[in-house]
Scaffold this active site. Sequence first.
Site, PDB file in Angstrom:
ATOM      1  N   ARG A  98      65.396  58.251 142.177  1.00  0.00           N
ATOM      2  CA  ARG A  98      64.318  58.124 141.168  1.00  0.00           C
ATOM      3  C   ARG A  98      63.397  59.342 141.156  1.00  0.00           C
ATOM      4  O   ARG A  98      62.218  59.227 140.812  1.00  0.00           O
ATOM      5  CB  ARG A  98      63.527  56.833 141.366  1.00  0.00           C
ATOM      6  CG  ARG A  98      64.371  55.586 141.190  1.00  0.00           C
ATOM      7  CD  ARG A  98      63.551  54.342 140.912  1.00  0.00           C
ATOM      8  NE  ARG A  98      64.438  53.198 140.806  1.00  0.00           N
ATOM      9  CZ  ARG A  98      64.846  52.481 141.858  1.00  0.00           C
ATOM     10  NH1 ARG A  98      64.429  52.777 143.062  1.00  0.00           N
ATOM     11  NH2 ARG A  98      65.674  51.477 141.685  1.00  0.00           N
ATOM     12  N   LYS A 119      62.305  70.147 130.097  1.00  0.00           N
ATOM     13  CA  LYS A 119      63.250  69.324 129.339  1.00  0.00           C
ATOM     14  C   LYS A 119      64.598  69.393 130.027  1.00  0.00           C
ATOM     15  O   LYS A 119      65.197  70.476 130.129  1.00  0.00           O
ATOM     16  CB  LYS A 119      63.392  69.870 127.919  1.00  0.00           C
ATOM     17  CG  LYS A 119      62.457  69.292 126.901  1.00  0.00           C
ATOM     18  CD  LYS A 119      62.991  69.650 125.516  1.00  0.00           C
ATOM     19  CE  LYS A 119      62.047  69.301 124.418  1.00  0.00           C
ATOM     20  NZ  LYS A 119      62.631  69.620 123.093  1.00  0.00           N
ATOM     21  N   GLU A 170      65.854  83.987 120.490  1.00  0.00           N
ATOM     22  CA  GLU A 170      64.678  83.259 120.994  1.00  0.00           C
ATOM     23  C   GLU A 170      63.503  84.204 121.248  1.00  0.00           C
ATOM     24  O   GLU A 170      62.349  83.814 121.107  1.00  0.00           O
ATOM     25  CB  GLU A 170      65.025  82.479 122.279  1.00  0.00           C
ATOM     26  CG  GLU A 170      66.022  81.335 122.089  1.00  0.00           C
ATOM     27  CD  GLU A 170      65.419  80.074 121.438  1.00  0.00           C
ATOM     28  OE1 GLU A 170      64.206  80.056 121.145  1.00  0.00           O
ATOM     29  OE2 GLU A 170      66.194  79.116 121.196  1.00  0.00           O
ATOM     30  N   LYS A 179      55.655  80.104 125.842  1.00  0.00           N
ATOM     31  CA  LYS A 179      56.306  78.799 126.005  1.00  0.00           C
ATOM     32  C   LYS A 179      55.453  77.913 126.890  1.00  0.00           C
ATOM     33  O   LYS A 179      55.239  76.735 126.600  1.00  0.00           O
ATOM     34  CB  LYS A 179      57.699  78.988 126.615  1.00  0.00           C
ATOM     35  CG  LYS A 179      58.431  77.689 126.917  1.00  0.00           C
ATOM     36  CD  LYS A 179      59.429  77.296 125.860  1.00  0.00           C
ATOM     37  CE  LYS A 179      60.026  75.925 126.126  1.00  0.00           C
ATOM     38  NZ  LYS A 179      61.461  75.950 126.354  1.00  0.00           N
ATOM     39  N   GLU A 184      56.337  66.589 123.981  1.00  0.00           N
ATOM     40  CA  GLU A 184      56.654  66.656 122.559  1.00  0.00           C
ATOM     41  C   GLU A 184      56.274  65.373 121.843  1.00  0.00           C
ATOM     42  O   GLU A 184      57.007  64.861 121.007  1.00  0.00           O
ATOM     43  CB  GLU A 184      58.155  66.948 122.369  1.00  0.00           C
ATOM     44  CG  GLU A 184      58.442  67.692 121.082  1.00  0.00           C
ATOM     45  CD  GLU A 184      59.870  68.238 121.021  1.00  0.00           C
ATOM     46  OE1 GLU A 184      60.402  68.614 122.078  1.00  0.00           O
ATOM     47  OE2 GLU A 184      60.423  68.282 119.923  1.00  0.00           O
ATOM     48  N   ARG A 237      54.407  71.046 120.515  1.00  0.00           N
ATOM     49  CA  ARG A 237      55.625  71.623 121.040  1.00  0.00           C
ATOM     50  C   ARG A 237      56.719  71.737 119.988  1.00  0.00           C
ATOM     51  O   ARG A 237      57.640  72.540 120.124  1.00  0.00           O
ATOM     52  CB  ARG A 237      56.093  70.766 122.232  1.00  0.00           C
ATOM     53  CG  ARG A 237      57.105  71.439 123.093  1.00  0.00           C
ATOM     54  CD  ARG A 237      57.245  70.756 124.447  1.00  0.00           C
ATOM     55  NE  ARG A 237      58.402  71.296 125.150  1.00  0.00           N
ATOM     56  CZ  ARG A 237      58.712  71.017 126.397  1.00  0.00           C
ATOM     57  NH1 ARG A 237      57.965  70.205 127.104  1.00  0.00           N
ATOM     58  NH2 ARG A 237      59.771  71.561 126.958  1.00  0.00           N
ATOM     59  N   ASN A 245      60.397  74.746 117.561  1.00  0.00           N
ATOM     60  CA  ASN A 245      61.630  74.587 116.779  1.00  0.00           C
ATOM     61  C   ASN A 245      61.727  75.575 115.625  1.00  0.00           C
ATOM     62  O   ASN A 245      62.648  75.488 114.818  1.00  0.00           O
ATOM     63  CB  ASN A 245      61.719  73.159 116.240  1.00  0.00           C
ATOM     64  CG  ASN A 245      62.032  72.169 117.340  1.00  0.00           C
ATOM     65  OD1 ASN A 245      62.816  72.458 118.239  1.00  0.00           O
ATOM     66  ND2 ASN A 245      61.418  71.010 117.280  1.00  0.00           N
ATOM     67  N   HIS A 293      65.038  76.614 114.275  1.00  0.00           N
ATOM     68  CA  HIS A 293      66.054  75.741 114.855  1.00  0.00           C
ATOM     69  C   HIS A 293      66.612  74.718 113.865  1.00  0.00           C
ATOM     70  O   HIS A 293      67.683  74.181 114.106  1.00  0.00           O
ATOM     71  CB  HIS A 293      65.498  75.021 116.097  1.00  0.00           C
ATOM     72  CG  HIS A 293      65.471  75.904 117.316  1.00  0.00           C
ATOM     73  ND1 HIS A 293      64.737  77.070 117.357  1.00  0.00           N
ATOM     74  CD2 HIS A 293      66.101  75.813 118.519  1.00  0.00           C
ATOM     75  CE1 HIS A 293      64.904  77.653 118.542  1.00  0.00           C
ATOM     76  NE2 HIS A 293      65.727  76.911 119.266  1.00  0.00           N
ATOM     77  N   HIS A 297      70.316  74.961 114.100  1.00  0.00           N
ATOM     78  CA  HIS A 297      71.138  73.861 114.615  1.00  0.00           C
ATOM     79  C   HIS A 297      72.250  73.488 113.645  1.00  0.00           C
ATOM     80  O   HIS A 297      73.362  73.160 114.059  1.00  0.00           O
ATOM     81  CB  HIS A 297      70.283  72.622 114.894  1.00  0.00           C
ATOM     82  CG  HIS A 297      69.594  72.672 116.227  1.00  0.00           C
ATOM     83  ND1 HIS A 297      68.391  72.031 116.457  1.00  0.00           N
ATOM     84  CD2 HIS A 297      69.931  73.262 117.387  1.00  0.00           C
ATOM     85  CE1 HIS A 297      68.024  72.236 117.717  1.00  0.00           C
ATOM     86  NE2 HIS A 297      68.932  72.995 118.293  1.00  0.00           N
ATOM     87  N   HIS A 316      73.993  79.900 120.575  1.00  0.00           N
ATOM     88  CA  HIS A 316      72.726  79.288 120.152  1.00  0.00           C
ATOM     89  C   HIS A 316      71.743  80.333 119.607  1.00  0.00           C
ATOM     90  O   HIS A 316      71.195  80.172 118.510  1.00  0.00           O
ATOM     91  CB  HIS A 316      72.101  78.526 121.331  1.00  0.00           C
ATOM     92  CG  HIS A 316      70.760  77.925 121.032  1.00  0.00           C
ATOM     93  ND1 HIS A 316      70.613  76.823 120.214  1.00  0.00           N
ATOM     94  CD2 HIS A 316      69.502  78.282 121.415  1.00  0.00           C
ATOM     95  CE1 HIS A 316      69.320  76.524 120.120  1.00  0.00           C
ATOM     96  NE2 HIS A 316      68.626  77.393 120.842  1.00  0.00           N
TER      97      HIS A 316
END
Lengths: 512, 512
Positions: B279, B301, B343, B379, B389, B400, B404, B407, B411, B423
């Site tokens: 956990r 993330k 990026e 960032k 987010e 946040r 994107n 993106h 994407h 990417h």
Amino acid sequence: MAAGKSTVGRLVANRLGRRFVDLDERIEELAEKPIARIFGDDGEPAFRRLEARALQTVSAEQDVVVACGGGTPMFEQNTALMRRTGVVVTLRVSFEDVLARTGADVSTRPLLAAGHKSAERLYADREKVYLSADIVVDTGSLLPEQVAAEVVRRAGQRLGDVAVKLGDRSYPIHVAPLARAGELAGEMLRHPSAIAVVTDENVARAGHARAVRASLDAAGHRTIEIVVPPGEGSKSLAQLGRVADACVAGGLDRRSALVAVGGGVVGDLCGFVAAILYRGVRWAQVPTSLLAMVDSAIGGKTGVDLGAGKNLVGAFWQPRFVLADPATLETLPARERTAAFGEVLKTGLLGDAPLFEELERSGQQVDERDVVLRCARLKGAFVEKDEQETAGAAAGGFDRAFLNLGHTVGHAIEAATGGEKLHGECVALGLVAAARIGKAVGLADLEERVAAAVARCGLEADLRPYLRPDVLAYLDSDKKRAGGKLRFIALEGVGRPTAVELTPDEVRRILR
Amino acid sequence: MAAGKSTVGRLVANRLGRRFVDLDERIEELAEKPIARIFGDDGEPAFRRLEARALQTVSAEQDVVVACGGGTPMFEQNTALMRRTGVVVTLRVSFEDVLARTGADVSTRPLLAAGHKSAERLYADREKVYLSADIVVDTGSLLPEQVAAEVVRRAGQRLGDVAVKLGDRSYPIHVAPLARAGELAGEMLRHPSAIAVVTDENVARAGHARAVRASLDAAGHRTIEIVVPPGEGSKSLAQLGRVADACVAGGLDRRSALVAVGGGVVGDLCGFVAAILYRGVRWAQVPTSLLAMVDSAIGGKTGVDLGAGKNLVGAFWQPRFVLADPATLETLPARERTAAFGEVLKTGLLGDAPLFEELERSGQQVDERDVVLRCARLKGAFVEKDEQETAGAAAGGFDRAFLNLGHTVGHAIEAATGGEKLHGECVALGLVAAARIGKAVGLADLEERVAAAVARCGLEADLRPYLRPDVLAYLDSDKKRAGGKLRFIALEGVGRPTAVELTPDEVRRILR
């Protein structure tokens, strides 16, 4: 301001049988002069300090309904305290209504006296904070009695029969019919975009998942149902992936929710999916086994097993509500019901002496609703003190590890007998072992009483068949071991647990 | 009390080139009288209120070293503020030393004047809180200069080159050689019982995992190494289970830690294992690709893919430190390096106009260390404002989701071309698309500048080959869609992002 806080507050207090407190009056008592004079003589900062002190005092009281000032929640420490200790309600009123209702007595409303324009700005700033309350009731066209009824109804959903207070993660435990699932989902899961009801084949066959789904559907929620095989085997990464995939395929998004309907396996699996799907969605527990109602459904421990052992991966992820309906226990196999009394006995020994004494007298002939409430209350209190089981020995005697009473030897028996005995049956034997160890280290001589109570509940109390090398060897691998010693939970008396440090060898010697 | 806070504080400030602030002096300025008189005239509560105010003032200042009073951290709101805004250091001194050092002037130490017995109790109470500081230095036999050197060394480890401030989850980003992994693991992973270094076959072959492990071993840590296959395919529940199983088999327990050495895939996978093993255990990121250094290694993330799509399960789980060594980029394939500039360009457009202008001038001929630092800073700032987010549109322009930028269309291209394009390459095209959309909705006309900068960095800037039905169809399934509209991130200027709501059809019409 002028939203009817005092009027509605008094009505709510009446309906709930609680005391009403007007925070302004408390402040005036502290300052020994009226609010307007505090502002006039000492300025707003002095008022705010008095206000924070008054709020701290009243937050320590039980069973009160508090009407606070319009500025009170504008200070983070105030709102944090309010959220931690109660349910926060906003009575919403439009700016026009504020003006209409207060226009005549600007003299007693110091902040309005500053003028219309700045009051409008103040209203806009404050509204943002107000709308983040637990409950927002639009007072517009409602009479005070109607507003009070709505507050009582929604506050009841949030408080439940037992409230687990964890700040933003607080949640209620309701011991009530499954038919209440629909309304609770609206309030506590915040009207999710879709709900996945996760259950196992046995519980589905008993009709409980269908009943929950019917209640959710009737309340206008969009639902899907995901059924897993019964048994510990479903606590696997494979089932985790299967359930998560089914959630995505069923159209769940970040504002959707899961509801676990079943015992500990379903709760642990479903809760873990909720913890990780889209990096976390809301969920609720509807335990349908006695063991889940008194123990596993409360506290937010979720997870699955690995090849290497049980519960090795998981997350602390609190449900948004727990709904336990004792009527579902009618379909529970007798052996499972009996086994759950292992955890009920533990609850009594851990912190509810009257419960333990009742079990000594009556065994399983106790009121189920009462037992569920008492166990939920004690487990909730431990979870509140130590949500993530991190306090350890440092917590000064009140940490979540105390819930492991009976589990050190219990787990060893469970592991060595390979699932032949149920968890609660092993815990019951573990309680006898804990009593024996407590006596040996000079705490309390409770072994006979504990063994008799265990037997009275229909559970095996004789440790001898289990004091075998294969069982005792498991003490070496116990997860709770730290630095070569076991942190063993023992008893100074009924309801008075304590931790003692022993090596596995010492435990073995005492038990033999 | 008498631990040398002022002396050591001044020395630390000198070494770090910061200003020194003695909180007691600030309090005396506020009160316009000496501490002893505040206690005498107004009592301790009045002093504590002044102290809290003084602390709030100084917490808002930059680049300071603050010596606070012995009682300051005994109030939760004070410690919370200290932790949120800085590194908290305790200079530890035994009770005997306190007495020896202060015996002569009890008159100026009001709390000691209350007598020896109660002072001893006070010491014991306070020590518990003191020992929970970020850094505890035993002053016993050390000279003030030695204590200061130790504080500077350890504070440097905690602050790093960029500090991401998230309260209890704050962490430093170090742009430094891999050889520093060992000391950082000691300080930031709190001397873990064991460390699993998780990497992929390519990174292992390049020697980076070996270098990290050597540093960890040299610092006395017990390590194991877990290698996964390279590529997105390793972001699976199967690999998650494999890595977790290997951690358990390798003897990791709750006080162990993981260190990810590699690119985004290794970081996302390893971080997710850390989030769920027992956990949750501590972990660190050692990004070895430019894309990971400037983006994916920062922000916590973590997650893996499901059959239904990418990153569908995961957790927000912050690393305890990030160690980015630009020297590892020498082994990076040229195409990957180039793609990462997608990026980097995004960072410039999002909030660092000088960086964008440098890229316009020099393309990839920029200082890597500087680029990594600038991207990490931006960032980190976004993550601080909106860790999970959740802020969404409500955050009033700084959430946040702004990360994107580029993106949405990026994407769509990535998904439709099935992994054929990297990417960062897709993000670069997405930036051109975002510029076109910004112009069409009347924001800023940046398309030519963005396209030129993208080309200058060696990336494809021509959208035309990608405005195909199969790409544009993906806009309908974008996760960021809410209520039928896309929340599209566009630009009001270089470094000035904003969100506009558009339907997928509107986006398609503009792009075509």
